[in-house]
Design an enzyme around this catalytic site. Structure first.
Site, PDB file in Angstrom:
ATOM      1  CD1 TRP A 199      36.408  23.382  43.491  1.00  0.00           C
ATOM      2  CD2 TRP A 199      38.007  24.894  43.071  1.00  0.00           C
ATOM      3  NE1 TRP A 199      35.853  24.373  42.724  1.00  0.00           N
ATOM      4  CE2 TRP A 199      36.805  25.311  42.459  1.00  0.00           C
ATOM      5  CE3 TRP A 199      39.147  25.682  42.938  1.00  0.00           C
ATOM      6  CZ2 TRP A 199      36.729  26.491  41.715  1.00  0.00           C
ATOM      7  CZ3 TRP A 199      39.065  26.844  42.203  1.00  0.00           C
ATOM      8  CH2 TRP A 199      37.861  27.252  41.596  1.00  0.00           C
ATOM      9  CE1 TYR A 252      53.204  18.024  25.354  1.00  0.00           C
ATOM     10  CE2 TYR A 252      54.426  16.032  24.817  1.00  0.00           C
ATOM     11  CZ  TYR A 252      53.301  16.647  25.323  1.00  0.00           C
ATOM     12  OH  TYR A 252      52.250  15.898  25.791  1.00  0.00           O
ATOM     13  CG  HIS A 299      53.939  12.924  28.767  1.00  0.00           C
ATOM     14  ND1 HIS A 299      52.795  13.379  29.397  1.00  0.00           N
ATOM     15  CD2 HIS A 299      54.575  14.031  28.314  1.00  0.00           C
ATOM     16  CE1 HIS A 299      52.751  14.704  29.316  1.00  0.00           C
ATOM     17  NE2 HIS A 299      53.832  15.119  28.664  1.00  0.00           N
ATOM     18  CG  ASP A 300      56.477  15.519  31.259  1.00  0.00           C
ATOM     19  OD1 ASP A 300      57.208  15.332  30.267  1.00  0.00           O
ATOM     20  OD2 ASP A 300      55.606  16.404  31.300  1.00  0.00           O
ATOM     21  CD  GLU A 360      52.571  19.978  32.297  1.00  0.00           C
ATOM     22  OE1 GLU A 360      53.439  19.134  32.557  1.00  0.00           O
ATOM     23  OE2 GLU A 360      52.666  20.761  31.325  1.00  0.00           O
ATOM     24  CB  ALA A 383      49.038  25.703  32.714  1.00  0.00           C
ATOM     25  CD1 TRP A 427      54.993  19.427  38.705  1.00  0.00           C
ATOM     26  CD2 TRP A 427      55.604  18.671  36.687  1.00  0.00           C
ATOM     27  NE1 TRP A 427      55.861  18.381  38.903  1.00  0.00           N
ATOM     28  CE2 TRP A 427      56.243  17.898  37.687  1.00  0.00           C
ATOM     29  CE3 TRP A 427      55.845  18.373  35.344  1.00  0.00           C
ATOM     30  CZ2 TRP A 427      57.111  16.851  37.378  1.00  0.00           C
ATOM     31  CZ3 TRP A 427      56.705  17.333  35.040  1.00  0.00           C
ATOM     32  CH2 TRP A 427      57.328  16.571  36.043  1.00  0.00           C
ATOM     33  CG  PHE A 486      45.187  24.894  28.323  1.00  0.00           C
ATOM     34  CD1 PHE A 486      45.374  25.738  27.233  1.00  0.00           C
ATOM     35  CD2 PHE A 486      43.883  24.577  28.700  1.00  0.00           C
ATOM     36  CE1 PHE A 486      44.290  26.268  26.540  1.00  0.00           C
ATOM     37  CE2 PHE A 486      42.795  25.102  28.014  1.00  0.00           C
ATOM     38  CZ  PHE A 486      42.995  25.950  26.929  1.00  0.00           C
ATOM     39  CG  ASP A 487      52.812  21.457  27.348  1.00  0.00           C
ATOM     40  OD1 ASP A 487      53.074  20.464  28.043  1.00  0.00           O
ATOM     41  OD2 ASP A 487      53.687  22.193  26.840  1.00  0.00           O
ATOM     42  CD  GLN A 508      60.258  13.115  29.350  1.00  0.00           C
ATOM     43  OE1 GLN A 508      61.086  14.011  29.357  1.00  0.00           O
ATOM     44  NE2 GLN A 508      58.960  13.340  29.260  1.00  0.00           N
TER      45      GLN A 508
END
Length: 407
Positions: free
Chosen positions: A282, A68, A293-294, A212, A189, A214, A186-187, A299
């Site tokens: 939606w 990352y 993974h987070d 993503e 985002a 978040w 898409f990391d 983690q």
């Protein structure tokens, strides 16, 4: 099902079809374990279990072993394995008709040489050899201000620059056409405006995309609010901004579900009688999940209560939305969990449940949640007793605090 090339130019074919089931095929420790070789051995089982796509960790050279903190986006030798091993894995996935999802980390990029202000914000000596103008002014570059949140500690890419967007689209097209990926994730985002995601999807034409986004949920003190409408609305606004071409991880459902299973199942029905997450508003754009993974793995930023994980899967694998299963739960916890998840996937597929399936919530009490999906599948979670009325229903699977029936 294989999609022929003519369908692939329509970015919404797979979203409309609504039959996706995703496996997140890694965790935070995977880089320590010859990952491409390991996954190669799992491909037949991944296919047989009914997954349509497997999300792989970031494949490019990175300063952090998990991938990352990317630097040279065109180098496919990573801590997960060599370029040759990656391509062998992607070939095998193609044979077994499981699509490969690339983790697109384009919010930030680690520089190779010092530039403006003595920061490592130049990329001399590697492909896409940008200078400081590719980096936002907020993170030490000479570009414009960021169009989203900052990812601290590394140069953040300035997506307002047309040369940056052209280079990134060329790179994503290369991942699609030369490397062998079909889908994109898409990391981070939140880090750049979603209109750029729309441009990248239109430019590179992935078969399926997920972002993503978040964001922090609504809390009163340390208690999660019953009403998360504004939280899910922000995710929906992101999807709208991306031209409705991408789905998004349903962090709202994750938040509410992991509180609900602790004996607060009333949370799973919103004030309008619908599911409280993005999937309630939606569902065709909501990728539901239990952990990633987070939030989970080593983690463990925000883990689902471990004794209730199968109740979580009984919910997302019977409900509308696009369910995603986490590698650890499927392959590392215990064999019985793998088999229970496979059973739930089989019921979903055999009954034709899809992302837009109808849902009637029948019970949402402290210790019991029950619903009927497409009038074909009924389910309950929690320790309250319940079964659907009528002789036409048959119990098809059950486990710790969950049960599923079909007609």
């Amino acid at each position: 099902m294989g999609l022929d090339e003519s369908q692939q130019s329509d970015p919404l074919v797979v979203i409309r079809n609504g039959k996706e089931i995703i496996l997140q095929a890694f965790d935070w420790e995977s880089h320590k374990h010859d990952w491409w070789i390991n996954l190669d051995t799992k491909v037949p089982d991944i296919a047989k279990s009914g997954f349509t796509t497997a999300w792989l960790p970031p494949v490019c050279q990175s300063l952090a072993p998990e991938g990352y903190l990317p630097q040279n986006l065109y180098s496919l030798n990573s801590k997960y394995g060599s370029e040759d091993l990656l391509k062998a894995l992607l070939n095998k996935m193609k044979q077994y008709k499981v699509r490969a999802m690339a983790d697109i980390v384009i919010n930030h990029r680690v520089g190779t040489t010092q530039g403006h202000g003595g920061m490592y914000n130049r990329y001399d000596g590697i492909p896409m050899s940008w200078d400081e103008h590719a980096i936002t002014s907020c993170t030490g570059g000479r570009g414009n201000k960021s169009t989203g949140d900052n990812f601290n500690g590394v140069p953040n890419i300035d997506h307002t620059q047309s040369f940056v967007r052209k280079d990134l689209i060329d790179w994503m097209r290369w991942l699609r056409s030369s490397v062998g990926f079909q889908d994109f994730r898409f990391d981070f985002a939140k880090g750049y405006a979603s209109k750029y995601v729309k441009e990248y999807i239109e430019g590179a034409e992935p078969i399926f995309a997920v972002g993503e986004y978040w964001d922090t949920c609504n809390y009163k003190g340390s208690n999660l609010d019953y009403n998360q409408d504004s939280h899910r609305q922000r995710i929906i606004n992101w999807i709208d901004g991306a031209g409705q071409l991408s789905t998004a991880f349903d962090f709202t459902t994750k938040a509410v579900l992991q509180e609900a299973v602790k004996g607060e199942f009333w949370r799973l029905r919103d004030s309008k009688g619908k599911p409280p997450g993005v999937l309630g508003l939606w569902p065709s754009r909501a990728v539901t999940f239990i952990d990633n993974h987070d939030t989970g793995s080593t983690q463990a930023h925000w883990p689902f209560p471990s004794r209730h994980v199968m109740e979580g899967y009984a919910y997302i694998l019977t409900h509308p939305g696009i369910p995603s299963v986490f590698y650890d739960h499927f392959y590392e916890w215990d064999n019985s969990m793998h088999d229970q998840i496979v059973k739930l996937i089989a019921i979903r597929r055999n009954q034709g449940i899809h992302s837009r399936s109808s849902i009637r919530i029948l019970e949402a009490q402290p210790n019991l949640y029950a619903a009927t999906i497409d009038e074909k599948v009924s389910m309950k979670i929690g320790d309250g007793s319940w079964c659907p009325a009528g002789k036409e229903w048959t119990l098809v699977t059950s486990g710790h605090r969950y049960a599923v029936w079909q007609k």
